[in-house]
Design an enzyme around this catalytic site. Sequence first.
Site, short mmCIF file in Angstrom:
data_model
loop_
_atom_site.label_atom_id
_atom_site.label_comp_id
_atom_site.label_asym_id
_atom_site.label_seq_id
_atom_site.Cartn_x
_atom_site.Cartn_y
_atom_site.Cartn_z
N GLU A 39 8.78 11.46 5.03
CA GLU A 39 9.40 12.19 3.92
C GLU A 39 8.38 13.03 3.17
OE1 GLU A 39 12.45 8.57 2.66
OE2 GLU A 39 11.07 9.42 1.20
N CYS A 45 10.58 6.61 -2.89
CA CYS A 45 9.92 6.97 -1.65
C CYS A 45 10.31 5.99 -0.54
CB CYS A 45 8.42 7.06 -1.89
SG CYS A 45 7.36 5.91 -1.09
S1 SF4 Z 1 4.23 2.07 -3.46
FE1 SF4 Z 1 3.08 0.46 -2.41
S2 SF4 Z 1 4.29 -0.07 -0.58
FE2 SF4 Z 1 5.05 1.90 -1.38
S3 SF4 Z 1 3.96 3.46 -0.21
FE3 SF4 Z 1 2.80 3.13 -2.12
S4 SF4 Z 1 1.30 1.54 -1.60
FE4 SF4 Z 1 2.85 1.53 0.01
#
Ligand code: SF4
Length: 346
Positions: free
Chosen positions: A95, A336
Amino acid sequence: MNLEQQDPHSLLPKEWEDLCVGWGLPAYRGRQIFQWLHQKDATSFLEMTVLPEELRRKLESSIPVFEMQLAKKQRSTKDETTKFLFRLRDGQCIESVLMRYEYGYSLCISSQVGCRMGCRFCASTLGGLVRNLTAGEMVQQVYAASKEASVRISHVVVMGCGEPFDNYDALLRFFSLMREEKGRGLSLRNITVSTCGLPHRIREFADCHVGVTLAVSLHAADDELRRQLMPGAARFSLDELLDACQYYTKETGRRVTFEYALIKGCNDGRDDAVRLVQRLRGMLAHVNLIPVNPVEERGLARSSPQRVREFAKVLEMGRIPVTIRREMGADIDGACGQLRNRYARA
Ligand code: SF4
């Protein structure tokens, strides 16, 4: 260099020059190849009409260019945020999110397919880490989104799927590619990298003096809560993490942005805000409060706007600079990893 294993978009001008010299060609041919890939958006070596035909054919057969494919696109009806799902050479999807600000367009890019850090509020990590992206796949997100939306992207945030410091060498190469004059020539000041907080990497990064903005995801001001929310990152204590951030500021003279996603009834209480003030007091820091995007698989809810304002007020009273991030793209699987997960399940 094993050419067959290379992603052509990952090679720097000097590496192309060395390859050309090794083939008995003048070095400037290498610079031409780089320019066609990164400035002229060539999708095949055969298009590079400035090169001798024999070289074009040799490149096309040994290290073909792969143009990232658009698998899905969602545009917010509330703001101008657009989420892209791009398919890579091996069929994996990633993404990227395009946002419009007063200062121009900013693209949030992914650094890995999936992620192994396991943050509770994040959809990217639900299937674990699949693989690292190449630096070429990182720059291509910028080129592909820019082409799809017909806009000039002036800012890049490495904050999408993946932990960028878990793909450290490719990340540094990505910065070098983005700043190249014969490429997009983006100022490193316009790039932000966001990490869940790996202290050894923050120190190493400080020593590199790269000049991008560093954002660190904190999300809790005590170790126990942070362990629950971010089990991968909380292998390191907050003391270790904040020491590394202070080292970063000492080495680079730059302030660190701390991201804090507010989750209803979890980390958004007055006591949490007071603890955060105590932790950050005396640091050259700035806190970015983010009302968390709900992730239904995790059962986490967003703090109310009033709770967010009250949390910010405690920080202001404690003289910690704070902003509340504008909510963007909540109607388009804003968190995300959500779009990628939905696409994989469909
Ligand atoms: S928030 Fe945490 S689990 Fe999600 S992509 Fe970033 S590092 Fe990885």
